[in-house]
Motif scaffolding. Structure first.
Motif, PDB file in Angstrom:
ATOM      1  N   VAL A 233       0.867  -1.181   0.000  1.00  0.00           N
ATOM      2  CA  VAL A 233       0.000   0.000   0.000  1.00  0.00           C
ATOM      3  C   VAL A 233       0.899   1.224   0.000  1.00  0.00           C
ATOM      4  N   LYS A 234       0.558   2.225  -0.778  1.00  0.00           N
ATOM      5  CA  LYS A 234       1.445   3.376  -0.928  1.00  0.00           C
ATOM      6  C   LYS A 234       0.882   4.623  -0.259  1.00  0.00           C
ATOM      7  N   VAL A 235       1.748   5.220   0.533  1.00  0.00           N
ATOM      8  CA  VAL A 235       1.340   6.311   1.409  1.00  0.00           C
ATOM      9  C   VAL A 235       2.048   7.594   1.023  1.00  0.00           C
ATOM     10  N   GLY A 236       1.306   8.698   1.023  1.00  0.00           N
ATOM     11  CA  GLY A 236       1.892  10.030   0.874  1.00  0.00           C
ATOM     12  C   GLY A 236       1.780  10.761   2.196  1.00  0.00           C
ATOM     13  N   LEU A 237       2.918  11.274   2.662  1.00  0.00           N
ATOM     14  CA  LEU A 237       2.976  11.901   3.986  1.00  0.00           C
ATOM     15  C   LEU A 237       3.004  13.411   3.824  1.00  0.00           C
ATOM     16  N   LEU A 238       2.052  14.111   4.421  1.00  0.00           N
ATOM     17  CA  LEU A 238       2.055  15.577   4.404  1.00  0.00           C
ATOM     18  C   LEU A 238       2.526  16.073   5.757  1.00  0.00           C
ATOM     19  N   GLY A 239       3.709  16.670   5.781  1.00  0.00           N
ATOM     20  CA  GLY A 239       4.273  17.150   7.045  1.00  0.00           C
ATOM     21  C   GLY A 239       5.293  16.165   7.570  1.00  0.00           C
ATOM     22  N   PHE A 240       6.453  16.697   7.947  1.00  0.00           N
ATOM     23  CA  PHE A 240       7.498  15.824   8.468  1.00  0.00           C
ATOM     24  C   PHE A 240       8.065  16.450   9.742  1.00  0.00           C
ATOM     25  N   GLY A 241       7.150  16.884  10.604  1.00  0.00           N
ATOM     26  CA  GLY A 241       7.551  17.394  11.915  1.00  0.00           C
ATOM     27  C   GLY A 241       7.675  16.232  12.887  1.00  0.00           C
ATOM     28  N   VAL A 242       7.299  16.481  14.127  1.00  0.00           N
ATOM     29  CA  VAL A 242       7.440  15.458  15.164  1.00  0.00           C
ATOM     30  C   VAL A 242       6.656  14.198  14.798  1.00  0.00           C
ATOM     31  N   VAL A 243       5.364  14.355  14.503  1.00  0.00           N
ATOM     32  CA  VAL A 243       4.534  13.173  14.249  1.00  0.00           C
ATOM     33  C   VAL A 243       4.825  12.574  12.872  1.00  0.00           C
ATOM     34  N   GLY A 244       5.053  13.435  11.886  1.00  0.00           N
ATOM     35  CA  GLY A 244       5.381  12.937  10.545  1.00  0.00           C
ATOM     36  C   GLY A 244       6.665  12.118  10.564  1.00  0.00           C
ATOM     37  N   GLY A 245       7.693  12.683  11.202  1.00  0.00           N
ATOM     38  CA  GLY A 245       8.952  11.951  11.317  1.00  0.00           C
ATOM     39  C   GLY A 245       8.761  10.656  12.087  1.00  0.00           C
TER      40      GLY A 245
ATOM     41  N   ASP B 188       6.047  20.999  -2.418  1.00  0.00           N
ATOM     42  CA  ASP B 188       4.690  21.244  -2.908  1.00  0.00           C
ATOM     43  C   ASP B 188       3.780  20.104  -2.452  1.00  0.00           C
ATOM     44  N   ALA B 189       3.044  20.355  -1.401  1.00  0.00           N
ATOM     45  CA  ALA B 189       2.206  19.301  -0.820  1.00  0.00           C
ATOM     46  C   ALA B 189       1.195  18.755  -1.825  1.00  0.00           C
ATOM     47  N   TYR B 190       0.773  19.599  -2.752  1.00  0.00           N
ATOM     48  CA  TYR B 190      -0.206  19.136  -3.753  1.00  0.00           C
ATOM     49  C   TYR B 190       0.368  18.043  -4.644  1.00  0.00           C
ATOM     50  N   GLU B 191       1.689  18.072  -4.808  1.00  0.00           N
ATOM     51  CA  GLU B 191       2.328  17.029  -5.603  1.00  0.00           C
ATOM     52  C   GLU B 191       2.129  15.659  -4.939  1.00  0.00           C
ATOM     53  N   VAL B 192       2.132  15.650  -3.617  1.00  0.00           N
ATOM     54  CA  VAL B 192       1.909  14.391  -2.881  1.00  0.00           C
ATOM     55  C   VAL B 192       0.458  13.947  -3.035  1.00  0.00           C
ATOM     56  N   VAL B 193      -0.451  14.889  -2.830  1.00  0.00           N
ATOM     57  CA  VAL B 193      -1.877  14.571  -2.895  1.00  0.00           C
ATOM     58  C   VAL B 193      -2.264  14.073  -4.295  1.00  0.00           C
ATOM     59  N   ARG B 194      -1.595  14.623  -5.315  1.00  0.00           N
ATOM     60  CA  ARG B 194      -1.942  14.263  -6.697  1.00  0.00           C
ATOM     61  C   ARG B 194      -1.106  13.112  -7.239  1.00  0.00           C
TER      62      ARG B 194
ATOM     63  N   VAL C 256      -6.714  18.064   2.499  1.00  0.00           N
ATOM     64  CA  VAL C 256      -7.578  16.918   2.783  1.00  0.00           C
ATOM     65  C   VAL C 256      -8.743  16.888   1.789  1.00  0.00           C
ATOM     66  N   ASN C 257      -9.334  18.042   1.535  1.00  0.00           N
ATOM     67  CA  ASN C 257     -10.430  18.087   0.563  1.00  0.00           C
ATOM     68  C   ASN C 257      -9.962  17.643  -0.821  1.00  0.00           C
ATOM     69  N   GLU C 258      -8.793  18.106  -1.194  1.00  0.00           N
ATOM     70  CA  GLU C 258      -8.238  17.740  -2.504  1.00  0.00           C
ATOM     71  C   GLU C 258      -7.963  16.225  -2.567  1.00  0.00           C
ATOM     72  N   ALA C 259      -7.421  15.688  -1.487  1.00  0.00           N
ATOM     73  CA  ALA C 259      -7.144  14.242  -1.450  1.00  0.00           C
ATOM     74  C   ALA C 259      -8.440  13.459  -1.653  1.00  0.00           C
ATOM     75  N   ILE C 260      -9.485  13.860  -0.947  1.00  0.00           N
ATOM     76  CA  ILE C 260     -10.771  13.166  -1.075  1.00  0.00           C
ATOM     77  C   ILE C 260     -11.322  13.324  -2.491  1.00  0.00           C
ATOM     78  N   ALA C 261     -11.234  14.532  -3.015  1.00  0.00           N
ATOM     79  CA  ALA C 261     -11.729  14.765  -4.376  1.00  0.00           C
ATOM     80  C   ALA C 261     -11.021  13.854  -5.369  1.00  0.00           C
ATOM     81  N   ARG C 262      -9.760  13.529  -5.088  1.00  0.00           N
ATOM     82  CA  ARG C 262      -8.992  12.670  -5.988  1.00  0.00           C
ATOM     83  C   ARG C 262      -9.092  11.188  -5.639  1.00  0.00           C
TER      84      ARG C 262
END
Lengths: 434, 434
Positions: free
Chosen positions: B4-16, B63-69, B90-96
């Motif tokens: 399963v392939k995951v796109g991660l938005l944000g690489f702060g404390v929780v993302g990391g 560019d976070a949209y690159e991940v979502v798309r 999040v809205n864009e991810a759902i739309a896609r």
């Protein structure tokens, strides 16, 4: 959508409770599950009594096989208990393509591997939230809530009867026998309480929890089991003085050499949440490498709490009823092809701290001799106190640092043979739960 | 099966942390999920640093949209926080047509209804275990473990910063400001701690919990919110003397007229398990009509505990990825068509007990006057004590029986205007949690 149809095997405390919960909260349950859950058949010996309770629309029969073979039944709920008839009925239900929900820990602890394999082959679900810790959703928490973790260990108060007895001994200063008699009078212990007080019931549950935590087969026969019948009220008082409480814990832990699997009375520090779990309540602490410590608390037995878990399983099965088997949560948390055959450790190899109590002649040199035996077996003492007993004797209480249980056993054999030792040496394990 | 392939938005404390958990426990996770879970794209501002951490096989972009798309991404994990960019993504991810996992309580508390509806329309999952109480699987417990119950109420310590501050105030006798400064120095509180100490973060989480418990829309704007900034160390000491501890609780309860929804400092009896939850730990007690009291405890924040919940959601979504939407657990526990529009009670209509502290002239008749005002508003006193303050003043502490909050407010207005009252009247709520 049309209702999901349930066949109920057994209409005792939990069976009756399950019927009651489904009836009383029918609307709330349907709001969650998306369709109604309906009992269409009940197998019970007291047919007339049950018929009066469930009404005319439900088939009530003393032939449990009639329920299992009922063409309308989608899910068989087995609440008979034991591992004879219940085993045959569950196997028959699976053979006939019915999903199963059960609260039967004895059955799953002994025959779970075979039952889960049969269900898997047929693409069926066998749900058993109610088999461990009653109403607490602990099976779900481990199987689905902590999937990101390598579980390191778990420790649980998973038998309400013994926890009630231990609470009563501590609060009222009762002996084990006095507290047991009270528990029996109040319905917290059965007329024959052997399975509870000897730790067998806790071991049934622990073998299921270990499987869920570590992805190993269910191995009830390898659980080291000690009950609470040998506990003296003095030990509870001494433990308190040292900053500990005594609980019957089921403990399973992953170590380098294998997996510990053990049920025994255990001293735990009063600061730990588990030590404040009193009366017939249950609680399980689960430590994962990522999440750290987590704890789950609630009523571990009783009509409605256990039925709450049975019905939660019915909702789970309902939600997934028509899903293809590949999209369900695996029975034992790990995929059947990914189970590990990690060895279960011999008790001799377990590392623990120990509480020791013994009566000795109150004369010079005794303590030195005891300390020498312990030191010879690599057992070092953390704290110690002595209390006079009558004019010539004394009770000595040791709290050791961590030691190998095999070493402790050999040291105790030697100590027991010393001429000045006048009692059986009481040995209890101590866990920091950190 | 393919990963399963995951796109991660944000690489702060929780993302990391999420990346770390997926890498470190990859094998254990695949044993459970039945297939690998792989991060293929990360959206983060510090591109170079992240690239070094995640290796060459992962797309890293600012560019976070690159991940979502990204065409390969099955699941978007949103760990940016806030409700501006995160909402759009999040809205864009759902739309896609991407499933979403998020830890973003602020976003869901304010825009959850719209987000869940959009996901439902598209047959997508939005999982948010990490948004409430970090690593504790409390969303799952309520949504799936307690489905047999009409939930009666829940009360939770769901903000670690404030619980840490309250623990420090009690253990060390610190003032709020001193404890806050300590918490900031040790990383338990942020440089701008407003959202935590004013109760806003707890209210975000409570609005989600209430929705899961009762099948009502998420209604953050209707939460009554009081933080802990006004707490004096004296109140903590007085509470202790009365047998209580003060915790910042999120409470939601079903009553005849509607649903209570409130966050405020609360006195709870020391015997309750919740009162022993110290430091930055979280715990939620949930009472169901069938199961009775249950409690869930663990770390409510931090890199790995929060990531544990994010990854558990990823496993859940993975297990159900290809299942048809009808066989998934509904986002808010109840089926979208079965949500109820139960009114949220005005605080004036809430029934509670109250702790009151005020400074008065130490002269005859004062107590009688106070008692008369309280009695006039149907407020009866459970216990009371008085302490001299200097030569001419006294502090009076009342603990009331249950009263309507509207009555208490009116009584306090009158009391505040009495000539012998020399301080602002401190008013705290008391909950028995039974």
């Amino acid at each position: 959508m049309s209702p999901v149809k349930v066949g109920l095997l057994g209409f005792g405390v939990v069976g009756g409770g399950t019927f009651k919960v489904l009836a009383q909260n029918a609307e709330e349950i349907a709001r969650r599950a998306g369709r109604k859950i309906e009992v269409v058949a009940v197998g019970a010996l007291n047919v007339d009594t049950v018929r009066e309770l469930v009404g005319d629309n439900v088939l009530v029969t003393s032939d449990a096989y009639e329920v299992v073979r009922h063409p309308e039944v989608d899910i068989v709920v087995e609440l008979i208990g034991g591992d004879t008839i219940a085993r045959e009925l569950v196997n028959e239900a699976i053979a006939r393509g019915k999903h199963v929900v059960t609260a039967n820990k004895a059955l799953l602890a002994k025959h779970g591997n075979e039952i889960f394999a049969a269900a898997h082959d047929k693409g069926l679900m066998v749900a058993f939230e109610a088999a461990v810790a009653g109403g607490i959703p602990i099976v779900k928490a481990i199987r689905e809530g902590l999937t990101a973790n390598r579980i390191q260990w778990l420790a649980g108060i998973i038998n309400g009867t013994t926890n009630y007895i231990l609470s009563e001994m501590r609060f009222k200063g009762l002996s084990f026998n006095e507290a047991l008699a009270d528990a029996q009078r109040l319905g917290y212990a059965e007329a024959d309480p052997t399975f509870d007080i000897e730790g067998v019931d806790a071991a049934h549950k622990l073998s299921l929890l270990a499987s869920l935590a570590f992805g190993i087969p269910v191995q009830f026969s390898k659980v080291h089991i000690e009950g609470i019948t040998g506990l003296a009220k003095e030990d509870i008082a001494h433990a308190e003085r040292l900053g500990y409480r005594i609980k019957l814990l089921g403990i399973t832990r992953r170590c380098d050499q294998g997996i510990e699997l053990r049920v025994h009375p255990t001293l735990i520090p009063v600061e730990r949440l588990l030590s404040s779990v009193e009366g017939a309540m249950n609680a399980v602490q689960v430590n994962g490498d990522m999440v750290g410590p987590t704890l789950y608390y609630g009523q571990g037995a009783g009509e409605l709490p256990t039925a709450s878990a049975v019905v939660a399983d019915l909702v789970d099965v309902t939600r997934l009823l028509l899903a293809d088997p590949g999209h369900r949560v695996p029975h034992l948390a790990f995929q059947p092809g990914a189970m590990a055959d990690t060895p279960i450790l011999s008790m001799d190899d377990v590392i623990s701290s120990y509480y020791l109590r013994l009566r000795v002649d109150d004369r010079p040199g005794v303590l030195a001799d005891l300390a020498r035996v312990l030191a010879n077996h690599q057992i070092s003492i953390g704290s110690m106190f002595q209390e006079p007993h009558g004019p010539a004797d004394a009770d000595i209480i040791f709290l050791s640092h961590e030691a190998r249980e095999g070493n402790v056993n050999r040291a105790l054999e030697e100590i027991q043979a010393l001429p000045f030792v006048k009692s059986h040496v009481t040995r209890l394990r101590v866990e920091s739960l950190l």
